[in-house]
Design a protein around this motif. Structure first.
Motif, short mmCIF file in Angstrom:
data_model
loop_
_atom_site.label_atom_id
_atom_site.label_comp_id
_atom_site.label_asym_id
_atom_site.label_seq_id
_atom_site.Cartn_x
_atom_site.Cartn_y
_atom_site.Cartn_z
N GLU A 1 -5.89 0.84 6.18
CA GLU A 1 -6.11 0.95 7.62
C GLU A 1 -6.64 -0.33 8.26
O GLU A 1 -7.09 -0.30 9.41
CB GLU A 1 -7.09 2.09 7.90
N LEU A 2 -6.61 -1.45 7.53
CA LEU A 2 -7.11 -2.71 8.09
C LEU A 2 -6.06 -3.32 9.00
O LEU A 2 -5.01 -3.79 8.55
CB LEU A 2 -7.47 -3.68 6.97
N GLU A 3 -6.32 -3.31 10.29
CA GLU A 3 -5.39 -3.81 11.29
C GLU A 3 -5.87 -5.14 11.85
O GLU A 3 -7.07 -5.42 11.87
CB GLU A 3 -5.22 -2.80 12.43
N GLY A 4 -4.93 -5.94 12.31
CA GLY A 4 -5.27 -7.22 12.92
C GLY A 4 -5.85 -7.04 14.31
O GLY A 4 -5.89 -5.94 14.86
N GLY A 5 -6.33 -8.14 14.89
CA GLY A 5 -6.90 -8.09 16.22
C GLY A 5 -8.42 -8.07 16.19
O GLY A 5 -9.04 -7.97 15.13
N LYS B 1 -3.64 -9.93 3.42
CA LYS B 1 -4.42 -9.50 4.58
C LYS B 1 -5.56 -10.50 4.78
O LYS B 1 -6.17 -10.98 3.81
CB LYS B 1 -5.01 -8.11 4.35
N ALA C 1 -7.62 -9.78 11.17
CA ALA C 1 -8.63 -8.84 11.67
C ALA C 1 -9.92 -9.62 11.94
O ALA C 1 -10.50 -10.20 11.02
CB ALA C 1 -8.88 -7.75 10.64
N GLN D 1 -12.21 -6.75 16.75
CA GLN D 1 -13.00 -5.53 16.69
C GLN D 1 -14.48 -5.91 16.79
O GLN D 1 -14.89 -6.94 16.26
CB GLN D 1 -12.74 -4.79 15.38
N LYS E 1 -11.67 -0.15 5.00
CA LYS E 1 -10.43 -0.03 5.77
C LYS E 1 -9.24 -0.56 4.97
O LYS E 1 -8.15 0.01 4.98
CB LYS E 1 -10.56 -0.78 7.10
N LYS F 1 0.83 -1.20 0.00
CA LYS F 1 0.00 0.00 0.00
C LYS F 1 0.86 1.25 0.00
O LYS F 1 1.93 1.28 0.60
CB LYS F 1 -0.92 0.01 1.22
N GLU G 1 -3.14 -12.63 15.98
CA GLU G 1 -3.41 -11.19 16.00
C GLU G 1 -3.18 -10.52 14.65
O GLU G 1 -3.57 -9.36 14.46
CB GLU G 1 -2.54 -10.51 17.06
N LYS G 2 -2.58 -11.24 13.71
CA LYS G 2 -2.40 -10.68 12.37
C LYS G 2 -3.72 -10.67 11.59
O LYS G 2 -3.85 -9.95 10.60
CB LYS G 2 -1.36 -11.48 11.59
#
Length: 352
Positions: free
Chosen positions: A289-293, A122, A136, A295, A284, A26, A133-134
């Motif tokens: 802006e797509l983060e792991g973990g 991703k 999402a 939500q 995202k 990105k 955690e990688k």
């Protein structure tokens, strides 16, 4: 000669992975190329067999519409069993998809393994939590919707002293529904009491039917249908049979709108909008802006809803029970949650 071949293979492999990483890398403004061109991006959706299952169809249609809007390539991959989930996840990862989205609990384990093996891809899962955690992980705030449903039930049945609840397994996941529902009822009727049963299955309609009869015999005229979209049919059958005897019960649907004119005793329900979650994930991802973990999405994001309130539409409305007053009670409860005035914190079940 053997060393030369090995070296050539190493060079080819390096070039291959370099090519894969370039499509998923990105820029500062996200995953788009020049002039916001997303045409080189590839996104895959992995799920159980779709058929007419609205829970999956919503996600499928949302990704299709997003592809039409943004111009990226996409594909849908269906799985028939757990082994297929592992095989398809590995195959899609090898294909070099930039983003892979999994719908349902089956995605958690294979996606967690793949996230380590394929760092240029991703991964996102819906309605489950991956251990890695990688990945999402997007869950639903079930307690919010259940609270709104409870406030509506308490308003619709103000003279009841006992309210029923039938669920699949006794876990913290189902406790979110149970806690939210009971708190919602008690917001209208503080002295309300509740009866709970678990069928330890997602599809045992016979046991759901038997428990519905038992709860009715104990004095519950409303039973929260918290088993699953399929096993709830045992409760629905009991409702129709009891109505023929002049002793009706009323109940609700789960995950999709199950109200129907053919069974007016299903008076509402909760909704999981997987389409809204897919849109959230794609937006995202495209923005970088797509983060792991883990939500959690709820009423505010449109990911979790209540039939007749968010959204206001419903397949069939039994106006004898779901009056304008009941709808208004649901809207007021929803507005408080969305505005942040009311925050529902679900404790561990063992603490109660």
């Amino acid at each position: 000669m053997k060393k030369i071949v090995t070296s050539l293979l190493l060079i080819m492999t390096t070039l291959l992975f370099a090519g894969c990483s370039s499509s998923s890398s990105k820029g500062q403004s996200g995953n788009e190329g020049a002039n916001g061109d997303y045409s080189k991006l590839n996104i895959a959706l992995i799920s159980d067999t779709i058929g007419t299952e609205q829970f999956i169809l919503q996600a499928y249609n949302a990704l299709k519409d997003a592809a039409d809007k943004y111009g990226f390539k996409w594909t849908s991959i269906e799985c028939t069993d757990t082994a297929a989930w592992e095989e398809n996840t590995r195959a899609a990862s090898n294909e070099g998809y930039d983003l892979i989205i999994g719908v349902g609990w089956q995605a958690a384990d294979p996606f967690s393994e793949a996230a380590d093996a394929f760092p240029n891809t991703k991964y996102a899962v819906i309605d489950t939590t991956a251990s890695n955690e990688k990945v999402a992980s997007f869950g639903f705030d079930e307690a919010q919707g259940a609270y709104v449903q409870g406030a509506m039930v308490g308003t619709a049945f103000p003279n009841e002293s006992l309210y029923g609840y039938i669920a699949s397994f006794q876990t913290q996941a189902t406790y979110k529904y149970r806690y939210g529902f009971s708190e919602g009822v008690k917001s209208v009727k503080p002295d309300a009491k509740f009866m709970y049963n678990y069928i330890n299955s997602y599809n045992d309609t016979n046991l759901a039917y038997e428990y519905a009869l038992q709860q009715k015999a104990a004095g519950a005229n409303f039973i929260f249908g918290g088993v699953s979209a399929s096993a709830n049919s045992g409760i629905y059958q009991a409702a129709q049979e009891l109505a023929k005897k002049g002793t009706p019960i009323y109940t609700t649907g789960l995950s999709i709108d199950q109200t129907t004119e053919e069974n007016p005793y299903i008076i509402g329900g909760l909704l999981k909008n997987t389409g809204a979650v897919v849109n959230n994930i794609v937006d995202k991802f495209l923005a970088g802006e797509l983060e792991g973990g883990a939500q959690v999405l709820g009423l505010k994001e449109g990911a979790f809803g209540v039939v007749g309130v968010t959204p206001e539409t419903m397949n069939y409305r039994n106006t004898d029970i779901i009056t304008d007053e009941v709808i208004e009670a649901g809207k007021k409860a929803a507005d408080k949650i969305i505005s942040g005035e009311l925050v529902i914190e679900v404790p561990e079940e063992s603490a109660n």
